[in-house]
Design an enzyme around this catalytic site. Structure first.
Site, PDB file in Angstrom:
ATOM      1  N   HIS A 194     -12.732  -1.102   8.321  1.00  0.00           N
ATOM      2  CA  HIS A 194     -13.723  -2.125   7.931  1.00  0.00           C
ATOM      3  C   HIS A 194     -13.549  -2.520   6.456  1.00  0.00           C
ATOM      4  O   HIS A 194     -14.384  -2.252   5.607  1.00  0.00           O
ATOM      5  CB  HIS A 194     -15.154  -1.694   8.222  1.00  0.00           C
ATOM      6  CG  HIS A 194     -15.443  -0.233   8.064  1.00  0.00           C
ATOM      7  ND1 HIS A 194     -15.299   0.433   6.883  1.00  0.00           N
ATOM      8  CD2 HIS A 194     -15.872   0.680   8.962  1.00  0.00           C
ATOM      9  CE1 HIS A 194     -15.631   1.694   7.052  1.00  0.00           C
ATOM     10  NE2 HIS A 194     -15.980   1.865   8.313  1.00  0.00           N
ATOM     11  N   HIS A 220     -10.593   2.585  16.093  1.00  0.00           N
ATOM     12  CA  HIS A 220     -11.770   3.073  15.357  1.00  0.00           C
ATOM     13  C   HIS A 220     -12.818   3.567  16.351  1.00  0.00           C
ATOM     14  O   HIS A 220     -13.867   2.956  16.541  1.00  0.00           O
ATOM     15  CB  HIS A 220     -12.339   1.965  14.471  1.00  0.00           C
ATOM     16  CG  HIS A 220     -13.261   2.469  13.409  1.00  0.00           C
ATOM     17  ND1 HIS A 220     -13.219   2.007  12.114  1.00  0.00           N
ATOM     18  CD2 HIS A 220     -14.256   3.383  13.429  1.00  0.00           C
ATOM     19  CE1 HIS A 220     -14.150   2.611  11.394  1.00  0.00           C
ATOM     20  NE2 HIS A 220     -14.792   3.460  12.186  1.00  0.00           N
ATOM     21  N   ASP A 263     -15.504   0.608  15.994  1.00  0.00           N
ATOM     22  CA  ASP A 263     -16.487   1.485  15.348  1.00  0.00           C
ATOM     23  C   ASP A 263     -17.540   1.906  16.370  1.00  0.00           C
ATOM     24  O   ASP A 263     -18.739   1.817  16.138  1.00  0.00           O
ATOM     25  CB  ASP A 263     -17.128   0.806  14.146  1.00  0.00           C
ATOM     26  CG  ASP A 263     -17.572   1.788  13.066  1.00  0.00           C
ATOM     27  OD1 ASP A 263     -17.643   2.991  13.349  1.00  0.00           O
ATOM     28  OD2 ASP A 263     -17.864   1.346  11.942  1.00  0.00           O
ATOM     29  N   HIS A 289     -12.047   5.466   5.188  1.00  0.00           N
ATOM     30  CA  HIS A 289     -13.332   4.803   4.932  1.00  0.00           C
ATOM     31  C   HIS A 289     -13.677   5.187   3.502  1.00  0.00           C
ATOM     32  O   HIS A 289     -14.015   6.335   3.230  1.00  0.00           O
ATOM     33  CB  HIS A 289     -14.364   5.318   5.944  1.00  0.00           C
ATOM     34  CG  HIS A 289     -15.780   4.943   5.679  1.00  0.00           C
ATOM     35  ND1 HIS A 289     -16.644   4.569   6.689  1.00  0.00           N
ATOM     36  CD2 HIS A 289     -16.522   4.902   4.548  1.00  0.00           C
ATOM     37  CE1 HIS A 289     -17.845   4.321   6.193  1.00  0.00           C
ATOM     38  NE2 HIS A 289     -17.785   4.525   4.887  1.00  0.00           N
ATOM     39  N   HIS A 301     -25.858   6.443   9.365  1.00  0.00           N
ATOM     40  CA  HIS A 301     -25.555   7.291   8.207  1.00  0.00           C
ATOM     41  C   HIS A 301     -26.770   8.073   7.739  1.00  0.00           C
ATOM     42  O   HIS A 301     -26.842   8.476   6.578  1.00  0.00           O
ATOM     43  CB  HIS A 301     -24.940   6.447   7.090  1.00  0.00           C
ATOM     44  CG  HIS A 301     -23.569   5.956   7.440  1.00  0.00           C
ATOM     45  ND1 HIS A 301     -22.454   6.749   7.359  1.00  0.00           N
ATOM     46  CD2 HIS A 301     -23.146   4.772   7.947  1.00  0.00           C
ATOM     47  CE1 HIS A 301     -21.394   6.072   7.774  1.00  0.00           C
ATOM     48  NE2 HIS A 301     -21.795   4.875   8.143  1.00  0.00           N
TER      49      HIS A 301
END
EC number: 3.5.1.5
Length: 572
Positions: A279, A141, A367, A253, A327
């Site tokens: 995740h 990731h 991530d 995702h 985000h």
């Protein structure tokens, strides 16, 4: 005539043997050696007055033309491996691959030398007594936001990085996709200097097949679906159709906001086909509040990302801030705040700890720079294992933690390799695989390796002052070694790509030097194939209180107030 020596003297000279226990870092995890492949009295040890000398443990006659002569022998080392177990052996390396796990030495003077593990004048030797060898870690990731991630990853024992992106663009900040041939080609060219194995995801968010296929032909080892690009049922179906046709994996995702459907709709679109869920608890994104239920399906390969591993008293506050940045959310917009709150749920994060310990969650990843830390995958894995031992007790082993240790090491070695069709190359220390090996002192296990080998050559190591009279004076920190330099670097790391791109000869097209290895068998795997982490119990979530139940039993745990492998090892 046999010489008997005290066990303590043997351990001091050659390291632990069967039955000896070794503590991993400052955790409460204890590994016990299950099998010793070495012949007592014929151990290989290099140094003044030791046995690896001409005519003793080193052959006087064997040349490198003999295919049984090693390039590198790692002797008397303790191995912790999801497939091999917890054992003591010599590791033999030739042409960048592991060729033997057994007894190295000189068959002219020694008994029981493994046939293809001859030490000759062509062989480099490192004493592995008092060290632990593990397979290089695999992080699936990766947001390729900056190239410097690779150095931080390898310094924590990660040797393979799979993900997507093209630098600090908004699309890469949020999603792990390298979209289209131009970007894929540039990323291959840019990563020639990086000391790790690499694979790129193409952008899987397209409801038509051809734009997806061309990315696989361009070199993508898989496709990544991300909600920020629209994780709709049509997109999911299209990506999986291409994956089935071209033998690549799909990572997803899922849709946090449930805009185009709920978890049940996503599972219907997946329709029993294998998929790697990122995740899977949901703090990093995914159907709120019950994406965690995806882990119960036999075709789902469920992963975690490391910022909420393990669940601690700081997890919730940290996640809200991270989410707003990654985000592109605004604390002044109520809808953005509600979006963030829907993803960060203490109840499901607590359950994630336990699902890892039960072998329901199968993979650990980072991530990187997008709500995760690229240099902490290995550390966070062992912190979670230690927390679970403290809160749940032993996992059935008598007097040691071997099963729990093998379960957790599988999460960042063999299982991500299986998920992405590269387990024939990496993921364990089995014979035939690339010699990507991480060596640890037990007291630094999971935190700071001694050195990292890539394809049988030392790439990164802790190293003291280069102007000192010996290698150890301070300042000691990680430095790139010869294996990470110039052409040795391109010979010591590989690109994992699709078979279609190998057939298209992208290596010549792009002018890249690293070897390209095709992923295989991505569509034939299921959760049943994941090592020590293949449980599929029924999982339910209370959509109002977020309580998680496994086979009807409520699972939860307290957040940790203290974790091992932390401030004892770091200044900051």
């Amino acid at each position: 005539m046999a010489l008997t020596i005290p066990r303590s003297q043997y351990v001091a000279t050659y390291g632990p043997t069967v039955g000896d226990k070794v503590r991993l870092g400052d955790t409460d995890l204890w590994a016990t050696i299950e099998q010793d492949f070495l012949t007592k009295g014929d151990e290989c040890k290099f140094g003044g007055g030791k046995s690896v000398r001409d005519g003793m443990a080193q052959s006087s006659t064997a040349t490198r033309d003999n295919p049984n002569v090693l390039d590198f022998a790692l002797t008397n080392v303790m191995i912790i491996d999801a497939k091999l177990g917890i054992i003591k052996a010599d590791i033999g390396i030739r042409d960048g691959r592991i060729v033997g796990i057994g007894q190295a030495g000189n068959p002219d003077t020694m008994d029981n030398v493994t046939p293809n593990m001859i030490i000759g004048a062509s062989t480099e030797v490192h004493n592995g007594a008092h060290l632990i060898a593990t397979a290089g870690g695999i992080d699936t990731h990766i947001h390729w936001i900056c190239p410097q991630q690779a150095q931080h990853a390898i310094e924590n024992g990660i040797t393979t990085m799979i993900g997507g992106g093209s630098g600090p663009a908004d699309g890469t900040h949020a999603t792990t996709c390298t979209p289209g041939k131009f970007n894929i080609e540039r990323m291959f060219q840019a990563c020639e200097a990086l000391p790790v194995n690499i694979g790129f995801f193409g952008k899987g968010n397209c409801s038509m097949l051809e734009p997806l296929k061309e990315q696989v032909v361009a070199g993508a080892l898989g496709l990544k679906i991300h909600e920020d690009w629209g994780a709709t049922p049509a997109v999911i179906d299209a990506a999986l159709k291409v994956a089935d046709e071209m033998d690549v994996q799909v990572a997803i995702h899922t849709d946090t906001l449930n805009e185009s459907g709920f978890l049940e709709d996503t599972m219907k679109a997946i329709n029993g086909r294998v998929i790697h869920t990122f995740h899977t608890e949901g703090a990093g994104g995914g159907h709120a509040p019950d994406i965690i239920k995806a882990a119960m399906y036999p075709n789902v390969l469920p992963a975690s990302t490391n910022p909420n591993r393990p669940f601690t008293v700081n997890t919730i506050d940290e996640h809200l801030d991270m989410l707003m940045v990654c985000h592109h959310l605004d604390k002044r917009v109520p809808e953005d705040v509600a979006f963030a709150d829907s993803r960060i749920r203490p109840e499901t994060i607590a359950a994630e700890d336990i699902l890892h310990d039960m072998g329901v969650f199968s993979i650990m990843s980072s991530d990187s720079q997008a709500m995760g830390r690229v240099g902490e995958v290995v550390t966070r894995t062992w912190q979670t294992a230690d927390k679970m031992k403290a809160q749940r007790g032993a996992l059935g082993d008598e007097g040691n933690d071997n099963f729990r240790i093998k379960r957790y090491i599988a999460k960042y070695t063999i299982n991500p390799a299986i998920a992405h069709g590269i387990s024939q190359y990496v993921g364990s220390l089995e014979v035939g695989k690339l010699a990507d090996i991480v060596l640890w002192k037990p007291q630094f296990f999971g935190v700071k390796p001694e050195f990292v080998m890539k394809k049988g050559f030392i790439s990164f190591a802790k190293m003291g002052d280069p102007n000192a009279s010996i290698p150890t004076p301070q300042p000691v920190f990680y430095r790139p070694m010869f294996g990470a330099n110039a052409k040795a670097n391109t010979e010591s790391a590989v690109y994992f790509v699709s078979q279609a791109s190998v057939d298209a000869n992208i290596k010549a097209q792009y002018g890249i030097q690293k070897e390209t290895l095709a992923v295989k068998g991505c569509r034939d795997v299921g959760k049943k194939d994941l090592v020590h982490n293949n449980a599929t119990p029924e999982i339910t979530v209370d959509t109002e209180r977020y309580e998680v139940r496994v086979d009807g039993e409520h699972i939860t745990c307290e957040p940790a107030t203290k974790v091992p492998l932390a401030q004892r090892y770091f200044l900051f």
